[in-house]
Design an enzyme around this catalytic site. Structure first.
Site, PDB file in Angstrom:
ATOM      1  CD  GLU A 413      30.906  57.671  61.067  1.00  0.00           C
ATOM      2  OE1 GLU A 413      31.681  57.345  61.992  1.00  0.00           O
ATOM      3  OE2 GLU A 413      29.821  57.055  60.834  1.00  0.00           O
ATOM      4  CG  HIS A 484      41.957  52.515  63.395  1.00  0.00           C
ATOM      5  ND1 HIS A 484      41.249  51.346  63.341  1.00  0.00           N
ATOM      6  CD2 HIS A 484      41.372  53.269  64.357  1.00  0.00           C
ATOM      7  CE1 HIS A 484      40.265  51.378  64.241  1.00  0.00           C
ATOM      8  NE2 HIS A 484      40.328  52.533  64.864  1.00  0.00           N
TER       9      HIS A 484
END
Length: 683
Positions: A413, A484
């Protein structure tokens, strides 16, 4: 160990004018280097200074091979001789050191000794050691994309900063994508006081990369002018010819302390301190010039006298230069956005077929890629055959726009975010969209680069704007659990320099995304993934819809209480408001913020003035959530209109659990909002 590179420069081969120029540059750099601590002693400035002495050979070479407005240079905080060699003047160095408004790096906004000249492609880099390697790789990607084959990116750093994970991400990416970047490791054996053996098992850190494909590594003596010039020249020429990255590892010595706040005598003994002084690159170069009769004592003395006068004049000019004004702190925080003039209130009367939120995003992305051919997107899974991200938001884009503009990124990321920062530096027309992570919860590894990017525009005094839209699938209600189902805007809105938007419906998703991509500056675009395919978020909207930043939207008008909300929670608020109306209890106004930063304070105050009651509802935790800022704003400027305390509804102060029973207990829903609304209405 030294790589076998051609000998282009030597004390005998190099012409005299060049040798004298090099002596001038090295002596000028050393004079400024030694003068810097005096400014601190006199309380004038230069409160951070990392001496360059001992790195002079490799730094001279970096500056000499760099071509302004052709190549790109990312120096680090010790690169004083590098930027002098590249052409920066004594006055520019001093203005930076004492943080004056005329400092070409950023007008005194950044730490002293962080030298830059963006107008020449000498980039302003952060204090986070080595993080600019990611920006260098991103700029290398731009050179490759735009086929600038006669240019390279040079990234310079100390050997200890190579321990940072993002350095490996940058070099891995440059190797994999075959990018024209020269990474220079200036190895002086210490990371502040931490010796090299505490950093890496290899004596030479570049050896850690010997298994990387498409990468050439050159070792040189960074204390020696000629060895450094030969190594840097070979690295640049090879990198240009092969269009692949290279590393130059230069062995240096650090003659002084790490910085003027460090006391190296606490961890270096007298033998070592005597050794490093003996290997002073400037003294060695001067001895060679005299020994081989390439210069006379008189010629060198004339150069030294000229430097003394030059530095004296630069000091005088620096002292006379104005400081930045206090009111200038608000300049260049965020660039002016695209005005969204077609729909100034972010409203439309369009009729037609409803489109899902995911369709709105996909169609808008494609439209903007047609609108501006300098638009790019990358991220994890965004372009694998028929797949378009985890949720298929980018489905079909690579087929339509090709691998040059739509491509996958490694599972890294920081690399995704950092290379966006770098590539966007190439020209102002470029617009980059990144899926910063597959889920918003996974964005945390990118936070270092996110924070870095938020203050680029301010730090450079408006000379560089990272024109980037970061898309993140956010929130819960999907049974995702940890990593999530969290929503992270409460943390990310604390940083100035970034716009944060969070739509609830398809039309606002389309309009905000168009405005974000067309705007200069950084925008964080949070997408409620539970609503991607939800019928309740589907709306019609015109193909050219735009939503201005900082414009809230009344999704339901009312008179008895205001529910201030955004994202998934908007729909629960609308459901609760309808139930309260059907039961004859109250007429509720639902204000959808859409934009969290900037915040539509005027819309909030106007609604609270009308209803006299305010309830803030969001999916994030109540404690530390964004609603606290909204509540504080209301208390500050609309308290007189309230007939009851401000109420907040959100998640419990826990992570979001995976089991659906746990998730339901944690996240807000219509029933929880109804209960809270009735309590507030009864006050």
């Amino acid at each position: 160990m030294k790589s076998n590179v051609p000998v282009r420069y030597s004390i005998k081969k190099t012409d005299k004018d060049t040798l004298l120029k090099w002596y001038y540059l090295m002596f000028l750099g050393r004079t400024l280097d030694e003068r810097a601590p005096n400014y601190l002693k006199q309380a004038i400035g230069w409160s951070y200074h990392a001496p360059a002495a001992g790195h002079d050979g490799i730094q001279l070479a970096i500056g000499q091979v760099f071509r302004k407005n052709k190549d790109h240079l990312f120096p680090y905080y010790r690169d004083l001789v590098t930027v002098v060699s590249a052409g920066m003047t004594a006055e520019e160095i001093i203005l930076n050191g004492i943080s004056k408004d005329a400092d070409v790096a950023g007008g005194g906004r950044h730490m002293s000794n962080h030298f830059a000249k963006p107008s020449w492609n000498i980039h302003n880099v952060s204090s986070c050691t080595g993080n600019h390697t990611l920006h260098a790789s991103g700029l290398g990607r731009a050179l490759k994309t735009y086929e600038e084959k006669d240019a390279v990116v040079i990234s310079s750093q100390g050997e200890s900063s190579v321990s940072e994970g993002y350095v490996y991400e940058a070099i891995n990416g440059a190797s994999n994508e075959q990018l024209p970047v020269v990474f220079v490791f200036q190895d002086n054996g210490y990371g502040i006081s931490v010796p090299k053996e505490d950093q890496t098992a290899n004596r030479k850190v570049a050896k850690n990369f010997e298994g990387f494909k498409n990468l050439r590594i050159i070792y040189c003596n960074g204390k020696d002018v000629f060895d450094s010039m030969n190594a840097m020249t070979e690295a640049v020429e090879w990198t240009k010819k092969e269009q692949k990255p290279s590393i130059v590892q230069a062995n240096c010595v650090r003659i002084g302390s790490h910085s003027n706040s460090d006391r190296h005598e606490l961890y270096r003994d007298e033998n070592e301190l005597s050794y490093v002084k003996e290997y002073d690159p400037l003294a060695k170069f001067k001895r060679m010039l005299l020994r081989y009769k390439r210069a006379t004592e008189e010629e060198l003395k004339e150069i030294e006298d000229r430097v003394a006068q030059e530095v004296k004049a630069a000091h005088k000019a620096g002292m006379a230069a104005p400081h930045p004004s206090p009111e200038s702190i608000f300049d260049f925080v965020v660039p002016e956005p695209y005005p969204a003039a077609k729909y100034p209130d972010g409203l439309h009367s369009h009729e037609g077929d409803k489109k899902k939120l995911i369709e709105a995003l996909n169609e808008t992305l494609k439209a903007e890629f047609h609108h501006n051919p300098h638009t790019y997107i990358w991220g994890q899974d965004v372009a694998n055959k028929d797949k378009g991200g985890i949720f298929n938001v980018t489905k079909g884009m690579q087929h339509e726009f090709g691998k040059r503009r739509v491509f996958n990124a490694p599972i890294a990321e920081d690399f995704i975010m950092g290379t966006a920062n770098g590539m966007s530096r190439f020209n102002k027309d470029i617009r980059i969209v990144v899926e910063g992570a597959e889920f918003a919860d996974y964005f945390w590894p990118a936070m270092e680069q996110f924070v870095e990017t938020t203050h680029e525009y301010w730090r450079t005094k408006g000379q560089y704007s990272p024109n980037i839209t970061v898309r993140l699938a956010s929130g819960g209600y999907i049974g995702g659990g940890l990593y999530h189902s969290q929503t992270i805007e409460g943390a990310l809105t604390t940083f100035p320099g970034v716009r944060v938007v969070y739509p609830s419906f398809a039309d606002d998703a389309a309009g905000l995304l168009r405005t974000a991509i067309r705007s200069e500056g950084l925008t964080l675009f949070l997408e409620p993934k539970a609503l991607y395919n939800s019928p309740k978020a589907a709306t019609p909207f015109p193909d050219d819809f735009e939503v201005p930043f900082g414009k809230a939207r009344i999704r339901r008008a009312g008179s008895d209480m205001t529910m201030i909300t955004y994202g998934n929670a908007t729909h629960f608020c609308l459901e609760a408001a309808e139930i309260l109306a059907k039961e004859g209890i109250a007429d509720i106004e639902v204000l959808d913020l859409r934009s969290l930063s900037p915040l539509d304070t005027e819309a909030i105050v106007n609604s609270v003035r009308k209803t006299a009651r305010a309830m803030i509802v969001h999916e994030d935790k109540v404690f530390g959530g964004f609603g606290g800022e909204v509540a504080a704003t209301i208390a500050d400027i609309a308290f007189e209109y309230l007939d009851a305390p401000i109420k907040r509804v959100g998640s419990t102060y826990t992570p979001v659990g995976f089991n659906r029973i746990l998730e339901a207990a944690i996240l807000p829903n219509t029933d929880k909002i109804l209960k809270a609304a009735k309590e507030l209405l009864q006050y």
